[in-house]
Every structure is written in C-alpha cells, then in structure tokens.
Scaffold this motif. Sequence first.
Motif, PDB file in Angstrom:
ATOM      1  N   ARG A  95       0.829  -1.208   0.000  1.00 36.29           N
ATOM      2  CA  ARG A  95       0.000   0.000   0.000  1.00 36.29           C
ATOM      3  C   ARG A  95       0.866   1.262   0.000  1.00 36.29           C
ATOM      4  O   ARG A  95       0.544   2.266  -0.643  1.00 36.29           O
ATOM      5  N   SER A  96       1.966   1.217   0.726  1.00 33.65           N
ATOM      6  CA  SER A  96       2.887   2.354   0.736  1.00 33.65           C
ATOM      7  C   SER A  96       3.531   2.544  -0.630  1.00 33.65           C
ATOM      8  O   SER A  96       3.729   3.671  -1.099  1.00 33.65           O
ATOM      9  N   ALA A  97       3.864   1.427  -1.284  1.00 32.78           N
ATOM     10  CA  ALA A  97       4.525   1.492  -2.589  1.00 32.78           C
ATOM     11  C   ALA A  97       3.646   2.193  -3.616  1.00 32.78           C
ATOM     12  O   ALA A  97       4.141   2.933  -4.475  1.00 32.78           O
ATOM     13  N   LYS A  98       2.349   1.967  -3.547  1.00 31.38           N
ATOM     14  CA  LYS A  98       1.441   2.568  -4.514  1.00 31.38           C
ATOM     15  C   LYS A  98       1.318   4.078  -4.344  1.00 31.38           C
ATOM     16  O   LYS A  98       0.801   4.764  -5.224  1.00 31.38           O
ATOM     17  N   LYS A  99       1.791   4.596  -3.211  1.00 31.22           N
ATOM     18  CA  LYS A  99       1.793   6.037  -3.001  1.00 31.22           C
ATOM     19  C   LYS A  99       3.128   6.672  -3.362  1.00 31.22           C
ATOM     20  O   LYS A  99       3.271   7.894  -3.315  1.00 31.22           O
ATOM     21  N   SER A 100       4.101   5.840  -3.720  1.00 36.63           N
ATOM     22  CA  SER A 100       5.450   6.340  -3.970  1.00 36.63           C
ATOM     23  C   SER A 100       5.546   7.025  -5.327  1.00 36.63           C
ATOM     24  O   SER A 100       4.776   6.752  -6.250  1.00 36.63           O
ATOM     25  N   ASP A 101       6.536   7.906  -5.454  1.00 33.67           N
ATOM     26  CA  ASP A 101       6.765   8.615  -6.713  1.00 33.67           C
ATOM     27  C   ASP A 101       7.160   7.651  -7.823  1.00 33.67           C
ATOM     28  O   ASP A 101       6.741   7.816  -8.971  1.00 33.67           O
ATOM     29  N   ILE A 102       7.968   6.655  -7.474  1.00 30.65           N
ATOM     30  CA  ILE A 102       8.433   5.734  -8.514  1.00 30.65           C
ATOM     31  C   ILE A 102       7.275   4.907  -9.075  1.00 30.65           C
ATOM     32  O   ILE A 102       7.218   4.637 -10.266  1.00 30.65           O
ATOM     33  N   ALA A 137       2.830  -2.082 -13.722  1.00 32.87           N
ATOM     34  CA  ALA A 137       3.541  -1.442 -12.616  1.00 32.87           C
ATOM     35  C   ALA A 137       4.079  -2.451 -11.609  1.00 32.87           C
ATOM     36  O   ALA A 137       5.218  -2.345 -11.150  1.00 32.87           O
ATOM     37  N   ASN A 138       3.267  -3.436 -11.254  1.00 28.47           N
ATOM     38  CA  ASN A 138       3.697  -4.411 -10.244  1.00 28.47           C
ATOM     39  C   ASN A 138       4.913  -5.199 -10.698  1.00 28.47           C
ATOM     40  O   ASN A 138       5.798  -5.519  -9.896  1.00 28.47           O
ATOM     41  N   VAL A 139       4.969  -5.507 -11.997  1.00 26.92           N
ATOM     42  CA  VAL A 139       6.118  -6.250 -12.529  1.00 26.92           C
ATOM     43  C   VAL A 139       7.380  -5.406 -12.391  1.00 26.92           C
ATOM     44  O   VAL A 139       8.423  -5.884 -11.928  1.00 26.92           O
ATOM     45  N   TYR A 140       7.292  -4.142 -12.784  1.00 19.10           N
ATOM     46  CA  TYR A 140       8.462  -3.258 -12.695  1.00 19.10           C
ATOM     47  C   TYR A 140       8.840  -2.999 -11.233  1.00 19.10           C
ATOM     48  O   TYR A 140      10.032  -2.873 -10.924  1.00 19.10           O
ATOM     49  N   MET A 141       7.854  -2.902 -10.359  1.00 13.11           N
ATOM     50  CA  MET A 141       8.144  -2.658  -8.949  1.00 13.11           C
ATOM     51  C   MET A 141       8.891  -3.822  -8.310  1.00 13.11           C
ATOM     52  O   MET A 141       9.578  -3.646  -7.303  1.00 13.11           O
ATOM     53  N   GLU A 142       8.763  -4.998  -8.873  1.00 16.89           N
ATOM     54  CA  GLU A 142       9.426  -6.177  -8.317  1.00 16.89           C
ATOM     55  C   GLU A 142      10.662  -6.594  -9.109  1.00 16.89           C
ATOM     56  O   GLU A 142      11.277  -7.623  -8.832  1.00 16.89           O
ATOM     57  N   THR A 143      11.044  -5.773 -10.089  1.00 19.83           N
ATOM     58  CA  THR A 143      12.229  -6.074 -10.900  1.00 19.83           C
ATOM     59  C   THR A 143      13.446  -5.362 -10.329  1.00 19.83           C
ATOM     60  O   THR A 143      13.432  -4.130 -10.182  1.00 19.83           O
ATOM     61  N   PRO A 198      12.347  -1.889  -6.616  1.00 19.24           N
ATOM     62  CA  PRO A 198      11.799  -0.694  -5.970  1.00 19.24           C
ATOM     63  C   PRO A 198      10.980  -1.013  -4.721  1.00 19.24           C
ATOM     64  O   PRO A 198      11.076  -0.291  -3.728  1.00 19.24           O
ATOM     65  N   ILE A 199      10.215  -2.092  -4.746  1.00 22.77           N
ATOM     66  CA  ILE A 199       9.375  -2.392  -3.585  1.00 22.77           C
ATOM     67  C   ILE A 199      10.231  -2.838  -2.396  1.00 22.77           C
ATOM     68  O   ILE A 199       9.939  -2.521  -1.242  1.00 22.77           O
ATOM     69  N   ASP A 200      11.326  -3.543  -2.663  1.00 22.00           N
ATOM     70  CA  ASP A 200      12.233  -3.928  -1.581  1.00 22.00           C
ATOM     71  C   ASP A 200      13.000  -2.717  -1.056  1.00 22.00           C
ATOM     72  O   ASP A 200      13.319  -2.652   0.137  1.00 22.00           O
ATOM     73  N   GLN A 217       4.128   5.914  -9.262  1.00 28.49           N
ATOM     74  CA  GLN A 217       3.351   6.817 -10.116  1.00 28.49           C
ATOM     75  C   GLN A 217       4.054   7.021 -11.460  1.00 28.49           C
ATOM     76  O   GLN A 217       3.414   7.088 -12.510  1.00 28.49           O
ATOM     77  N   HIS A 218       5.384   7.110 -11.412  1.00 33.66           N
ATOM     78  CA  HIS A 218       6.152   7.276 -12.655  1.00 33.66           C
ATOM     79  C   HIS A 218       6.017   6.047 -13.553  1.00 33.66           C
ATOM     80  O   HIS A 218       5.828   6.170 -14.769  1.00 33.66           O
ATOM     81  N   ILE A 219       6.108   4.857 -12.949  1.00 32.20           N
ATOM     82  CA  ILE A 219       5.992   3.614 -13.723  1.00 32.20           C
ATOM     83  C   ILE A 219       4.603   3.491 -14.339  1.00 32.20           C
ATOM     84  O   ILE A 219       4.454   3.105 -15.501  1.00 32.20           O
ATOM     85  N   CYS A 220       3.582   3.820 -13.559  1.00 34.86           N
ATOM     86  CA  CYS A 220       2.205   3.760 -14.071  1.00 34.86           C
ATOM     87  C   CYS A 220       2.028   4.689 -15.265  1.00 34.86           C
ATOM     88  O   CYS A 220       1.382   4.340 -16.259  1.00 34.86           O
ATOM     89  N   LYS A 221       2.613   5.876 -15.170  1.00 38.45           N
ATOM     90  CA  LYS A 221       2.470   6.854 -16.241  1.00 38.45           C
ATOM     91  C   LYS A 221       3.202   6.402 -17.498  1.00 38.45           C
ATOM     92  O   LYS A 221       2.730   6.615 -18.619  1.00 38.45           O
ATOM     93  N   LYS A 222       4.349   5.749 -17.296  1.00 38.85           N
ATOM     94  CA  LYS A 222       5.180   5.362 -18.437  1.00 38.85           C
ATOM     95  C   LYS A 222       4.761   4.027 -19.052  1.00 38.85           C
ATOM     96  O   LYS A 222       4.741   3.878 -20.279  1.00 38.85           O
ATOM     97  N   TYR A 223       4.410   3.055 -18.200  1.00 40.07           N
ATOM     98  CA  TYR A 223       4.148   1.707 -18.699  1.00 40.07           C
ATOM     99  C   TYR A 223       2.711   1.233 -18.484  1.00 40.07           C
ATOM    100  O   TYR A 223       2.328   0.185 -18.987  1.00 40.07           O
ATOM    101  N   GLY A 224       1.939   1.985 -17.706  1.00 38.55           N
ATOM    102  CA  GLY A 224       0.570   1.571 -17.431  1.00 38.55           C
ATOM    103  C   GLY A 224       0.469   0.834 -16.100  1.00 38.55           C
ATOM    104  O   GLY A 224       1.418   0.177 -15.651  1.00 38.55           O
TER     105      GLY A 224
END
Length: 786
Positions: free
Chosen positions: A368-375, A388-394, A413-415, A377-384
Amino acid sequence: MGNPEENMRYHKLLSYLWISFLGILVAIPIYLLTVKVNFLNLYGSLPSITILENPKSDLTSELYASDGVILGKYFRYNRTPVQYEEISKNLINALLATEDYQFEKHAGIYLSGIARAFFLSILLHQNKGGGSTLTQQLAKNLFKTRSEQYQGLLSKVPFIKTIIVKTKEWMVSIQLERAYTKKEIITMYLNTVAFGNNAYGIKVAAKTYFNTTPDALSVEQAALLVGILRAPSYYSPTRFPERALRRRNVVLAQLCKYQFIRPATYTELKQRPIELQYKVEDHNQGIATYFRSAIREFLLTWTKEHGYDLFEDGLKIYTTIDSRLQKHAEEVIAEHMRVLQKRFEQQWGSENPWVDENGKEIPNFIERSAKKSDIYQHICKKYGADSANVYMETPIPTKLFSWEGEIDSLISPIDAISYNKRLLHAGLMAMDPHTGHIKAWVGGINFEHFKYDHVMQGKRQPGSTFKPIVYAAAIDNGYSPCYEVIDAPVTFKMHTKAGTWTPKNANGVYTGKKMTLRQALSKSVNSITAYILKQIGPELVVDYARRLGIKSPMNPVPALCLGASDVSVYELTGAYSTFMNKGIWTEPLYITRIEDKHGRVLQEFVPQKKEAINEETAWLMLHMLKGTIEENGTFRGLSKEMRENNEVCGKTGTTSNHSDGWCIGMVKDLCTGVWVGGENRSIHFKTLATGQGAVTTRPIWEKFILRLYADPDVPYNKGPLPKPTMPLNLPCMQVQSDKTMATKQLTEFNNPPLNDMNSLDNEDAQGSAEIEKDSVDTYINADEVF
C-alpha cells in the motif's frame, strides 16, 4: 606591342578586376550597414548598445550564514563572478598563450584570423578554430549571437548563415573593445566560460577541480583549466584523464613558446600527473541542505513578486543560520541517530516494525505504501498500471542510505521501499528566543536520500510537549504553579457512542495525592493536565496555542490536553521561545536581508512580534518547566556537566506506542526543539524504555548544547534563564479553595469509570494518548497509517 586581341582581353580582365574590387569596396560597407540595421530582417538583430554596456549572464544566487559562511547556492548554471585582481597571473598567461596571444594588440578582430576563418571554416568547412579572438568568443558566449533570437530570414541558408554569424561576432567584438578595457573583457570571459561538470566561470571551476580559489591556481592547474576550454566534455579530466593531460601539456608548451615559463620549468611541469580535488557542487551537498530546500519556495515566491530570477540573477540572501551551530547540530543528529538505528534494528530483528495497536504486523503495509510512492506513479504513467507491479518487483541498480555509508545495490523498488521504511528520522531547530533568529535547522538524516523536511513540513502529535501550553493558558487566567490538584480520574462527556472518556496515567494508577501544577507538569501527570483543561475549556487552550504561533489545524477536544493535534518542530519551538521572551511571541525568522548582485539591499526582514501572554505568566512557565529537573521530573537524567553553573529547563514527550519522541529544551539565549520517529506512526520501538522522548530526543538536545559550550568560537555559554522585571511572590496556595471540587475528585477516584481510550472514536481520540516515563496511556488507530 602585342596582339590587339590579347591586349583587348587583358584590358577587359583588368577592368573586371577593378570593377570587382570597387564593387567589393562598396558592397562591404553596404553589407555591414544592412547587417547592423537588420535590413528587412534578413540577418537578425544585434545586441543593443544597452545590452552590450550591461551584459547579463546567469549568475548563481548565494545563501549566506549569519557568520559569513556560504551555506549553498541556487543556480541553473553554477556561476559566481570574480574581479580581475582575484585571478591568478598564471591563468591569464595560459589563456593568452593558448587562445589569443595578440589580445593586447588587436581591437577585437585581426585580419589574418578573419582570412583563416573565411577560407578554412567557411569555404572548406574545416573546424580550425575560426580565428576567433577572446573578444569574439566572449561575444558568442555572453550574448549568444548564434541563438534563435538573433536569427533572420537568411539564417536558414547554411553557407550564408555562417557568414552572417561571423560578421555579427566581429561587429560585436569591436563594440565590446570600445565599451570595455582589456582587463574587463578578460574578466568577463573567465566569468562566463564553461569548464564542464556544471562549472561555469573560473571561480566555480577552481573550486570544483582543485578546491581552491582563482588567485591561488598554480601554473599546471591553470594550464589544465585553459586546456579544458577547447572542448569541456572531450578534455574532461575526470572522464578522460589522458586526453586532459595531453591537452594540459599543449598549453604548457604554449606558455614556454611565448616565454611565460622557462624551458626547464616546462620540462619539469609536463612530467607531473594531474592531481585533482574534484567535487561538484549540487543541491544535495554541503551544510543546511534541508534548510536551503525548505526556504526555496519562499524565495521563489519573493523573486517572482519582485521581478527577479532566483536561479540567474546572482542574489545574495543573508540568513539567520549560524554555520557553526548548524554543523554541530548535523553532527549530533548523525551521531545519535546511528546509535538509535542500530538499537531499533536489534530490537526488531527479522520482524517488520510496522504494527497495529495490538503489536500485530499490518497486512500489505509495504504494498500500500509502494502505490503512493513517486516511482510507482512514474511507472504507471510510463508503462501503465497493469505493468507497474512487474516493474516494482524487478531489481534495478539503486543507491541506498546507511549509517555505514551509501550502498550500491541491485534491488527492486518495492524492496527498497521496505528497506527505507525501517529507518528512523529526525528534525531539530534551534532559535534565539529574543530575536526570533533560527540558528540551526536539521530537517532529516540525509537530504540526498530523504527530501522530506521534519522541521517545518513534517507535523506529528507532540504528546506531553504540548502540556505547557495548557498550563500557560491556565496560569494566564489566574492559576498558580502552587495550585494543588488531586491525582484522580477526570471524566469528559463525549458526543460519541462511548459517551465518556477518562485519560489514564502511566500505569493506570491514580495516587489520590495532591500535587501542585508544577509537580504535575514535571512528572507529566495526565490526570491533572486533564483536570486543568476541563476547568478552562479546550477552546481556551486552542486560543492560547494560536497566540503562541501554532497555526496547524487544532480541534478543541478533551484529548488536546495530551497532545492530540499535529504540530511542527518549527511551531512548537517558536511557542516555547515565548516563555523566554517575556511573553512576546516572535515569529521564527530565517532571512535577514536580500541583496542584488551589486550589493544593493532589496529588502530587509524583521520578525512579526505580538504579546501572547503577560510577562509574569512567561516567567512562571519557566519556573514550571524548571520543575522537570528540580521536582525530579522528566529532565532529571541530565548530566552534571549540563546542570553545573547553569540554568536549564524543558519538556520531553512521547506519543502513543512510542511513535514520536520529542524534546524542547531551553538554556540561556537558546531554545531548541527535537523530534525523532519513523516515517509512519505505526513504525516505532517496541518498548517505552527504548522509544520514549527522554531516550530518543533529549540526548540529542543535551549533546548539542554541550558541544556549543565546548566550542570557544560559538557565542553561547552557561548562565541564568531570563528573570522577571518585577520580583514575583509565589504563595504556595491554591488560587481557589474549592472543597466541593476536592470532594468530588475523591469520590470519582474511589469509583473510577470503566472506559478507556480504546472506546473513543477517531475524531476525538486519534493518537491522543501520551506516553512518558511517569505517565502512560496507550492508544493507536492503525487506519491513520494510510
């Protein structure tokens, strides 16, 4: 005589040559005149005489401490000008020997250079330097003669464009030579030229590459910097040291050729390696980084309103910060937070520290905290959002903060968010209570990694550090520090389903004994603070909080007595300072004046002042707060070194589940506020023994003050706190003799209500309980974490 036909052809050729020559003689002035007046907008305009006589380049605005030290800069291009006398002769010689040996003799241009430029650069398209003098290079750099604003209709024609640009630079060069001396031209050139690595101008370049000043540059250092000018990226000594070395030696050879140095010196110097002390100035480095960032918005607003540009107008902003106090504060924060972080990690081990009111880990907290992070929001804007979850765990290369040094890590990013959530944060502000001048401002543990400012931007529940405001309201309305109250339950009627609320003491026990208000404050007894608030009303307490400079939202509810409403370190430190300033609230001030690049004062700043409480009340509050030491209260653990020949007072505070630790301490001429806590309220120490304000924040305050006393260069010494103008009589008697109230209190003590804080709804009880070593109430609302 020769053949008549040949003679005819000869005369015709001669006539053509003369006509061409005369045509050129006529055409050149006409061409120059049409360029000068920009005939039919064919060529584009030239810089006006006004601009030439008052050239403007982007200049860094500088932020000064009260002791004259530069705290930092605001810039697009990091450039700070110097005078000719501040430039090393070694640098002048290297520049002339390499770039323009005829500089002292020509009038801005020389014909051989023009011919070389015409045939090599224009006709043959070979980049051979173009024959540019230093004056021409200055014209190009300073007035951007090749920029779009100076282009005309013919500027799109490649060959013609080059001729026009060169012509304009020659014309501007001649005008510059007429308007300025040779020394002024060379100074302007060195102040404006780019040296790479965000270093514009010789002052910044000398600092960036060698950590020195322009007047102290050695021959080989000067040669390196002049060599960089040919192509700053290509000859960068940090990226391409071998290229830079070769180029430096070329400059040394030129110095030898024109006899600025002896051949033996040249032979010796060219063997030396490049020795850099390289450090790029940026907004993440230096002292007072949080302070510089925090006041940036104010400065942007001010410059916009007054018609200036913070990043290019070379303003000088003089602040109240003392660089010596600032350095001590930053070092103490780092020293103590390193210890606290280690203790925090040992206590939690492999467990996650984000827990609810029952000590259970909060499910999906990091997600839940990750979804509020700037990174995110940036991933969502760039990749949809779906990706986002895939990129957040890469895993990606990431720099992580640690007290042992920055960590280069390959982590998702999530770690990384999970890692950062485990870190404790801090804020400190010290101010002169009499002038309002803020002397130190530490907004966090590391600005490069954590930009959030915990002095002004961050707001958290103050816990028991809010209690002095309750008592100040009472004393200003007739109560005395000697007023006695029975330590018994106090019940409030609530407009909630619970119906009533009774705040508890530390261990849920009420002694039934009488205590003076001074004793109650010193031991942070919740029941007596609650009693006082019930008598005077929460609305009056809110009114006094406003008088004392607290502007944060504040509801007039019973839980206010235990510090339920969020405040900032900035606000609370300013409020306490009123007690030391005879009841006059003085707005905390951080800027004294702003000057333009010429030293002309644009505005001076004075703090807002107003009488918040009367002088007697202010002194009585200092007397009350000294009780935290003299009455064996929450400041009793201070060292002998701090107490000896010194007058000290203050208050610590700890909020629900040890989420926030506070300390506001006062000594002669200085009031300091400190906060420590996690990024979220649900992140905290497991126990009161390790998480209370007396452990997390008071040591920071004490170490800071002792460092000041030990520093002979700092104007702070031990001494008495302010005394009242008129002697005060403190009879140890109650303001009112209310036997009925005492009897009622005893009746309630013998029959206490069954409800506790957990029965309150969120609006009235949100995080309102206060934890102190002598007074504890436990409550936390897990929903507020998100």
